[in-house]
Design an enzyme around this catalytic site. Structure first.
Site, mmCIF file in Angstrom:
data_model
loop_
_atom_site.group_PDB
_atom_site.id
_atom_site.type_symbol
_atom_site.label_atom_id
_atom_site.label_comp_id
_atom_site.label_asym_id
_atom_site.label_seq_id
_atom_site.Cartn_x
_atom_site.Cartn_y
_atom_site.Cartn_z
ATOM 1 N N ASP A 365 -0.945 11.498 10.941
ATOM 2 C CA ASP A 365 -0.636 12.316 9.767
ATOM 3 C C ASP A 365 -1.277 13.689 9.880
ATOM 4 O O ASP A 365 -0.635 14.722 9.680
ATOM 5 C CB ASP A 365 -1.136 11.634 8.490
ATOM 6 C CG ASP A 365 -0.334 10.400 8.127
ATOM 7 O OD1 ASP A 365 0.849 10.324 8.521
ATOM 8 O OD2 ASP A 365 -0.892 9.506 7.461
ATOM 9 N N ASP A 489 6.071 1.955 10.273
ATOM 10 C CA ASP A 489 5.148 0.823 10.339
ATOM 11 C C ASP A 489 5.815 -0.515 10.020
ATOM 12 O O ASP A 489 5.187 -1.563 10.170
ATOM 13 C CB ASP A 489 3.989 1.039 9.366
ATOM 14 C CG ASP A 489 3.114 2.224 9.751
ATOM 15 O OD1 ASP A 489 3.196 2.648 10.913
ATOM 16 O OD2 ASP A 489 2.374 2.728 8.887
ATOM 17 N N LYS A 632 11.540 3.013 -0.085
ATOM 18 C CA LYS A 632 10.620 3.198 1.042
ATOM 19 C C LYS A 632 11.387 3.102 2.378
ATOM 20 O O LYS A 632 12.457 3.684 2.520
ATOM 21 C CB LYS A 632 9.474 2.176 0.955
ATOM 22 C CG LYS A 632 8.550 2.407 -0.235
ATOM 23 C CD LYS A 632 7.443 3.398 0.062
ATOM 24 C CE LYS A 632 6.320 2.760 0.837
ATOM 25 N NZ LYS A 632 5.191 3.696 1.034
ATOM 26 N N GLN A 686 6.674 11.644 -0.690
ATOM 27 C CA GLN A 686 6.872 10.746 0.446
ATOM 28 C C GLN A 686 8.300 10.230 0.531
ATOM 29 O O GLN A 686 8.908 10.218 1.588
ATOM 30 C CB GLN A 686 5.922 9.546 0.352
ATOM 31 C CG GLN A 686 5.991 8.626 1.554
ATOM 32 C CD GLN A 686 5.477 7.232 1.250
ATOM 33 O OE1 GLN A 686 6.081 6.468 0.504
ATOM 34 N NE2 GLN A 686 4.311 6.909 1.820
#
Length: 799
Positions: A365, A489, A632, A686
């Site tokens: 990040d 992930d 997400k 995000q």
């Protein structure tokens, strides 16, 4: 629905309705002392780390939102009526209560009117200080004298580590202590223990804060939360002490502590008074005394605020654009740049959503975050970049997290192999060359820096080791293994499964390394990289193209993720955009891959990460199935990779589509439609709910995200096309054809370039001519580096 507006002249966002769909927040402070404040004065303060150093309390995901916070209550001593200087927590009816909030660059100003009293509260952290200031101005706008009592309020965390403060209460409810020291409230935890300032992570030490008042003599105080509120069945909206109009002098010993001062004011009609609260870290008798000496009067606070504004505005002035889209200008000139600076400071560790699960600087990040701040703070960016390079271990992989307050290069333990992520150090190939191109600091490649665990290498050597790390961990198809994760992930490939996305990153790294080796006159190194690049290209060509797009990955068992035959997750964005960014896909192949993105993934609110969402796939294969469809990593509009899609389209010279993608997720585009996006319309986030979600278009997790850096990078360097290179500044815009042109003022290596771009033929790309100070230049060459302090006039004509 619109709740606020951009004030570009003052570089502020003005919230004119307090009942925003979600809390709209701002950040105060520096990389030591940080604070979050919302449009209703909610939030918390922290020191070094929001995970180990949060010393004021916030109840996350609670109703009402973002409470407690930094409050001023005001009570009319004649009528008994009371209100708060921010709409919350008292929440007077909005028919009788007016309020605006001005979020600025590291400060917030909340102005309110109620019952003939006007208040203006300014919150900020002075430059390079470990304390914050709440400056309150109270004006009697009524036609009669007013007798008011002002109560300041904050709630302390009993333990600076949020987990222990809010969940381990059999411990934390017995360690807080308050006392009055020289007129200051001194709060401490574990008071009986010595301090250990050289080891911040040691929890077995005492920690201290102070709270003081300037501009008025307190008539009372309280430090016990239960006493101030009036027991467990009242709330911040109706504290008993405020209701009754008098503090009790309570002293907190265990349980829950607060910091309250009472100041009594008498104001004639039209009279104005200023007072302020100073809250900081350290012992009241030393750090508190020093802070109060610096802030002797409200005038000292005004001077500190002016210096703070100038500091931030200077940094935001590194690039200023005037384009046909005012909302784009507001983002680039102020809020996207500021968003990058805040994310650079706090990574993913401190927000109204990140509640204590992350600490320090996530490796991958943070390396990407540096991209967004290079024009504004190149020297500080270099320091942070060096810190992250020393987070690389001698194997070529990286520590998952680097903690600046505890990092010991050369002495860190080697991570367990199960912790390695395949993409970590490959981001260095984006950021290190970007830093050198921004600054011209070619010697940086020769700088010797230690590995985290042992040994050292030049920066170029660190880059080679990063490549070797992935080459040494390749799978059956000759592609780099995904290891524990490959940016996404939720993909569980097995340790030896292969990531096509990372393969494209590795290709980008090898091509970059060839360029660097030639730049540094190292032909053997260039030849080494070329040979491995050719081998990788052959593997990509043989295994990864699926007729219309690139597959996403190969699992350890040989199965493929992201093929046309897959009923779920048949296409992934990152494999397509990075095929173009890396140079692996060119011509018709690149256009076909990105056309598939447009047909399958593009939505009015941004480009989805994958499609269709996962519903029946085994959780052991793709953990995204844990999330609801469209949320997400399971088919949401994950905003971090939006910039990659934009860059890919600019490389294909598709200005209209690149702009369509950029504006679809650009926060300011939703300022008049805030009910859709819901979160702050001035900062990136995000993710946004995707097409399969019932909340399609709603965005979540604002501020701390890689979206900020990549959006700024894509918008300024690829849409506007003002791109630093080793030899100077390249100009290569890719914009919508209906743009007549734009102007950019760019600070670059100590000079200022005033660039005017004209588009008389209304094309999407292609520079027909460039003039520098009236002299024609080759449009394919970078602008020459001007002498420090000079101003350069540039005219660019597209055609």
């Amino acid at each position: 629905m619109q709740y606020g507006r951009f004030d570009d002249e003052n570089r502020e966002y003005v919230i004119e309705r307090p009942d925003t769909p979600r809390s709209w927040s701002n950040y105060l402070g520096n990389t030591r002392y940080g604070a979050i404040v919302t449009n209703n004065a909610g939030g918390y303060s922290f020191f070094h780390s929001a995970v180990q150093g949060r010393f004021t309390r916030l109840w996350f995901n609670n109703v009402p939102l973002d409470q407690p916070g930094r409050y001023f209550y005001l009570r009319d001593r004649d009528s008994g009526d009371y209100f708060s200087a921010s709409w919350q927590p008292v929440a007077k009816p909005l028919k009788s209560y007016e309020t605006t909030c001005r979020h600025g660059t590291a400060y917030t100003i909340i102005t309110s009117r109620y019952g003939g009293i006007r208040t203006e509260t300014t919150y900020f952290v002075p430059l390079d200080r470990d304390y914050e200031v709440w400056l309150l101005e109270v004006t009697n706008e009524s036609e009669r004298p007013r007798r008011l009592s002002v109560f300041s309020f904050l709630e302390y965390a009993s333990e600076w580590a949020p987990y222990h403060d809010q969940f381990n209460m059999q411990y934390s409810q017995y360690i807080v202590c308050c006392e009055l020291v020289d007129g200051l409230i001194a709060q401490s935890m574990c008071k009986n223990l010595p301090e250990d300032p050289q080891n911040f992570q040691n929890r077995d030490q005492s920690r201290h804060t102070f709270l003081g008042v300037v501009g008025a003599t307190p008539s009372g105080f309280d430090t016990d939360r239960g006493t101030f509120l009036g027991g467990p069945y009242r709330s911040y909206a109706n504290p008993l002490v405020v209701e009754r109009g008098s503090c009790t002098g309570s002293i907190a010993q265990g349980d829950d502590a607060c910091g309250v001062f009472q100041m009594d004011l008498e104001l004639a009609p039209g009279e104005r008074r200023e007072l302020m609260v100073v809250l900081g870290v350290g012992r009241a008798a030393t750090a508190g005394k020093a802070a109060m000496a610096e802030m002797r009067t409200p005038g000292d606070a005004h001077a500190a605020l002016a210096a703070l504004r100038q500091y931030w505005h200077d940094r935001l002035g590194a690039l200023v654009v005037e384009s046909p889209d005012a909302e784009f200008d507001s983002m680039v000139n102020v809020w996207n740049a500021y968003n990058c600076l805040v994310t650079y400071a706090w990574s993913r560790a401190a927000s109204l959503v990140y509640a204590g699960g992350r600490d320090g600087l996530g490796y991958r990040d943070t390396v990407q975050d540096i991209l967004g701040v290079l024009p504004a703070i190149p020297e500080l960016a270099r320091d942070r970049l060096e810190l992250m390079i020393t987070g690389q271990v001698s194997t070529g992989g990286a520590m998952p997290v680097v903690k600046p307050f505890a990092h010991r290069p050369g002495h860190e333990p080697l991570p367990d192999p199960s912790e390695y992520r395949s993409d970590d150090c490959l981001w260095l190939f984006n950021t290190i060359p970007a830093y050198v191109k921004e600054t011209g600091d070619l010697d940086f490649y020769s700088r010797v820096l230690p590995f985290a665990d042992r040994g050292e290498a030049t920066v170029l050597g660190h880059l080679r080791r990063a490549i070797e790390f992935n080459l040494e961990r390749s799978g059956a198809h000759g592609l780099p293994c995904g290891l524990s994760a490959d940016w996404n992930d939720t993909l569980k490939l097995g340790y030896h499964g292969e990531s096509v996305f990372v393969a494209f990153q590795l290709r980008f790294a090898l091509a970059t390394y060839v360029e660097l080796a030639e730049l540094r006159a190292a032909p053997d190194e260039a030849a080494w990289a070329r040979q491995r690049l050719a081998t990788l290209d052959a593997a990509l060509e043989a295994h990864c193209w699926d007729d219309e797009w690139y597959v996403r990955a190969f699992r350890e068992d040989g199965s493929v993720i992201g093929t046309r035959r897959d009923p779920e997750g048949s296409i992934f964005l990152n494999a397509q955009s990075w095929a173009v960014l890396s140079g692996a896909a060119t011509g018709d192949r690149a256009r076909r891959a990105m056309q598939s993105v447009n047909e399958r993934l593009a939505t009015p609110y941004g480009v989805m990460l994958c499609d269709p969402p996962f519903v029946k796939t085994d959780v052991a294969v793709v953990r995204a199935v844990l999330f609801n469809p469209g949320m997400k990593e399971n088919g949401a509009i994950f905003c971090h990779p939006q910039g990659w899609a934009v860059i890919a389209e600019t490389l294909l010279r598709n200005g209209a589509r690149a702009w369509e993608y950029y504006r679809a997720y650009m926060p300011a585009a939703y300022n008049t439609r805030a009910e859709i996006r819901q979160i702050e319309p001035y900062v990136h986030c995000q993710s946004t709910h995707g097409r399969a979600s019932a909340r399609f278009g709603a965005s979540r997790l604002p501020w701390l995200t890689g979206t900020a850096a990549w959006s700024y990078f894509a918008g300024t360097q690829y849409l506007l096309g003002v791109r630093p290179d080793y030899a100077g500044l390249r100009i290569d815009p890719v914009v919508p054809a209906d743009w007549d042109g734009f102007t950019v003022r760019r600070r670059f290596r100590g000079a200022v370039y005033d660039i005017t771009v004209e588009n008389p033929r209304h094309v999407e790309s292609g520079v027909a001519s460039i003039e520098v100070d009236g002299m024609a230049r080759d449009p394919t060459e970078p602008l020459p580096v001007a002498s420090e302090g000079s101003k350069v006039s540039v005219r660019v004509v597209l055609g």
